[in-house]
Design a protein around this motif. Structure first.
Motif, PDB file in Angstrom:
ATOM      1  N   THR A 100      49.603  -3.425 -13.800  1.00  0.00           N
ATOM      2  CA  THR A 100      48.397  -2.652 -14.628  1.00  0.00           C
ATOM      3  C   THR A 100      48.724  -1.226 -14.876  1.00  0.00           C
ATOM      4  O   THR A 100      49.577  -0.730 -14.373  1.00  0.00           O
ATOM      5  CB  THR A 100      47.113  -2.812 -13.692  1.00  0.00           C
ATOM      6  N   ALA A 101      47.761  -0.861 -15.884  1.00  0.00           N
ATOM      7  CA  ALA A 101      47.944   0.518 -16.391  1.00  0.00           C
ATOM      8  C   ALA A 101      46.594   0.659 -17.112  1.00  0.00           C
ATOM      9  O   ALA A 101      45.943  -0.201 -17.831  1.00  0.00           O
ATOM     10  CB  ALA A 101      49.027   0.790 -17.184  1.00  0.00           C
ATOM     11  N   SER A 102      46.286   1.882 -17.248  1.00  0.00           N
ATOM     12  CA  SER A 102      44.916   2.202 -18.071  1.00  0.00           C
ATOM     13  C   SER A 102      45.213   3.252 -19.189  1.00  0.00           C
ATOM     14  O   SER A 102      46.032   4.195 -18.752  1.00  0.00           O
ATOM     15  CB  SER A 102      43.702   2.382 -16.954  1.00  0.00           C
ATOM     16  N   LEU A 103      44.059   3.065 -20.018  1.00  0.00           N
ATOM     17  CA  LEU A 103      44.408   4.281 -21.023  1.00  0.00           C
ATOM     18  C   LEU A 103      42.938   4.787 -21.154  1.00  0.00           C
ATOM     19  O   LEU A 103      41.879   4.161 -21.498  1.00  0.00           O
ATOM     20  CB  LEU A 103      44.653   3.525 -22.460  1.00  0.00           C
ATOM     21  N   ILE A 142      47.179   8.220 -19.986  1.00  0.00           N
ATOM     22  CA  ILE A 142      47.741   6.948 -19.379  1.00  0.00           C
ATOM     23  C   ILE A 142      47.537   7.227 -17.695  1.00  0.00           C
ATOM     24  O   ILE A 142      48.078   8.244 -17.208  1.00  0.00           O
ATOM     25  CB  ILE A 142      49.296   6.584 -19.766  1.00  0.00           C
ATOM     26  N   GLU A 143      47.025   6.338 -17.148  1.00  0.00           N
ATOM     27  CA  GLU A 143      46.543   6.405 -15.851  1.00  0.00           C
ATOM     28  C   GLU A 143      46.756   5.201 -14.873  1.00  0.00           C
ATOM     29  O   GLU A 143      46.669   4.029 -15.630  1.00  0.00           O
ATOM     30  CB  GLU A 143      44.932   6.565 -15.743  1.00  0.00           C
ATOM     31  N   ASP A 144      46.874   5.593 -13.960  1.00  0.00           N
ATOM     32  CA  ASP A 144      47.265   4.248 -12.800  1.00  0.00           C
ATOM     33  C   ASP A 144      48.115   3.247 -13.370  1.00  0.00           C
ATOM     34  O   ASP A 144      47.675   1.893 -13.397  1.00  0.00           O
ATOM     35  CB  ASP A 144      45.902   3.746 -12.555  1.00  0.00           C
ATOM     36  N   VAL A 145      49.440   3.504 -13.540  1.00  0.00           N
ATOM     37  CA  VAL A 145      50.422   2.654 -13.842  1.00  0.00           C
ATOM     38  C   VAL A 145      50.899   2.085 -12.518  1.00  0.00           C
ATOM     39  O   VAL A 145      51.469   2.877 -11.707  1.00  0.00           O
ATOM     40  CB  VAL A 145      51.720   3.231 -14.635  1.00  0.00           C
ATOM     41  N   ALA A 146      50.767   0.836 -12.324  1.00  0.00           N
ATOM     42  CA  ALA A 146      51.173   0.267 -11.033  1.00  0.00           C
ATOM     43  C   ALA A 146      51.753  -1.114 -11.016  1.00  0.00           C
ATOM     44  O   ALA A 146      51.253  -1.971 -11.892  1.00  0.00           O
ATOM     45  CB  ALA A 146      49.925   0.325  -9.821  1.00  0.00           C
ATOM     46  N   VAL A 147      52.875  -1.517 -10.479  1.00  0.00           N
ATOM     47  CA  VAL A 147      53.507  -2.788 -10.603  1.00  0.00           C
ATOM     48  C   VAL A 147      53.672  -3.037  -9.014  1.00  0.00           C
ATOM     49  O   VAL A 147      54.053  -2.482  -8.321  1.00  0.00           O
ATOM     50  CB  VAL A 147      54.894  -2.562 -11.251  1.00  0.00           C
ATOM     51  N   ASN A 148      53.417  -4.443  -8.809  1.00  0.00           N
ATOM     52  CA  ASN A 148      53.575  -5.051  -7.645  1.00  0.00           C
ATOM     53  C   ASN A 148      54.969  -4.906  -7.091  1.00  0.00           C
ATOM     54  O   ASN A 148      55.980  -5.267  -7.783  1.00  0.00           O
ATOM     55  CB  ASN A 148      53.324  -6.507  -7.810  1.00  0.00           C
ATOM     56  N   PRO A 149      55.187  -4.186  -5.961  1.00  0.00           N
ATOM     57  CA  PRO A 149      56.554  -3.871  -5.185  1.00  0.00           C
ATOM     58  C   PRO A 149      57.661  -5.247  -5.547  1.00  0.00           C
ATOM     59  O   PRO A 149      58.701  -4.874  -5.825  1.00  0.00           O
ATOM     60  CB  PRO A 149      56.233  -3.532  -4.111  1.00  0.00           C
ATOM     61  N   ALA A 150      57.203  -6.426  -5.512  1.00  0.00           N
ATOM     62  CA  ALA A 150      58.027  -7.606  -5.457  1.00  0.00           C
ATOM     63  C   ALA A 150      58.440  -7.788  -7.230  1.00  0.00           C
ATOM     64  O   ALA A 150      59.542  -8.295  -7.266  1.00  0.00           O
ATOM     65  CB  ALA A 150      57.265  -8.872  -5.240  1.00  0.00           C
ATOM     66  N   HIS A 151      57.837  -7.070  -8.044  1.00  0.00           N
ATOM     67  CA  HIS A 151      58.170  -7.327  -9.306  1.00  0.00           C
ATOM     68  C   HIS A 151      58.748  -6.005  -9.983  1.00  0.00           C
ATOM     69  O   HIS A 151      58.652  -5.698 -11.222  1.00  0.00           O
ATOM     70  CB  HIS A 151      57.142  -7.808  -9.993  1.00  0.00           C
TER      71      HIS A 151
END
Lengths: 142, 142
Positions: B60-63, B79-88
């Motif tokens: 997910t990421a926010s604008l 651009i805020e809160d760029v986050a990726v599931n560690p498994a991916h």
């Protein structure tokens, strides 16, 4: 009369306000355009504050409150566009603006305020109680 | 099925979305609370995007688009809160999210996108075309 800080209203948008902002970057708007931009900002919830010294606008700063999913739906106060008329710098105007925005951010439930600055302004913000937390990265789209 | 990126809708708020966000920081909300936060964010004009890989939300990421007085009333995309599931992670999900947000920012008339990151993420954002521009400063209010 001393220094007063309050939220900007449309009739405050004048040459002194533009002079303060110009310390940061070119404005490039006429008064009518600036009033339309102001309405846009209000709709987005961007709050503009002004510092008034002896009846003259000498500084400005803006607060944007962002609600996050993380940190239990916490609110972050983004401090933007802190600008002081060069003729009135080194009088505590910038520090008073930042302190005022922090109080407003606290009232709006923010758990922190953050801001981006050029490296040469780090000592100023450190004197306001700020700690360096990371890097600001930029990409031009135009 | 490959990777798809689109805006988040309320029914997307699920455990996978929380897992992705948790890569960034604790969420600490239940689904109903998160839906209320989402409504708040929509009202503020904060747009949340999700990356879906084989039917699962993995990032997910926010604008947040901010209209400025300076730069002729220009718009900046935060651009805020760029986050990726560690498994991916390390599959290009983050880079695809950032690129998607830049396209949305461009459509909304932004002349630049900016973001804050920890110093260790500078090389990643440099690989996305970002240049370090200054420091992020923070003050805790709580």
């Amino acid at each position: 009369m001393g220094l007063m800080i309050r939220e900007l209203f449309a009739p405050d948008i004048n040459a002194d306000f533009f002079t303060a902002l110009s310390a940061l970057a070119e404005v490039g708007l006429d008064m009518e355009e600036a009033k339309r931009v102001f309405q846009d900002r209000l709709r987005q919830g961007v709050h503009t504050y002004i510092a008034i010294l002896d009846g003259q606008i000498v500084g400005t700063a803006s607060l944007l409150v962002e609600r996050k999913f993380i940190h239990k739906g916490g609110r972050v106060g983004h401090i933007e566009d802190v600008a002081v008329n060069p003729a009135h710098q080194r009088k505590g105007v910038g520090k008073a603006l930042v302190g005022h925005l922090e109080e407003r951010a606290r009232e709006k439930g923010c758990y922190k305020t953050i801001l981006d600055c050029f490296d040469n302004l780090e000592p100023f913000y450190a004197s306001c109680g700020y700690v360096k937390y990371g890097a600001q990265m930029r990409k031009n789209l135009a």
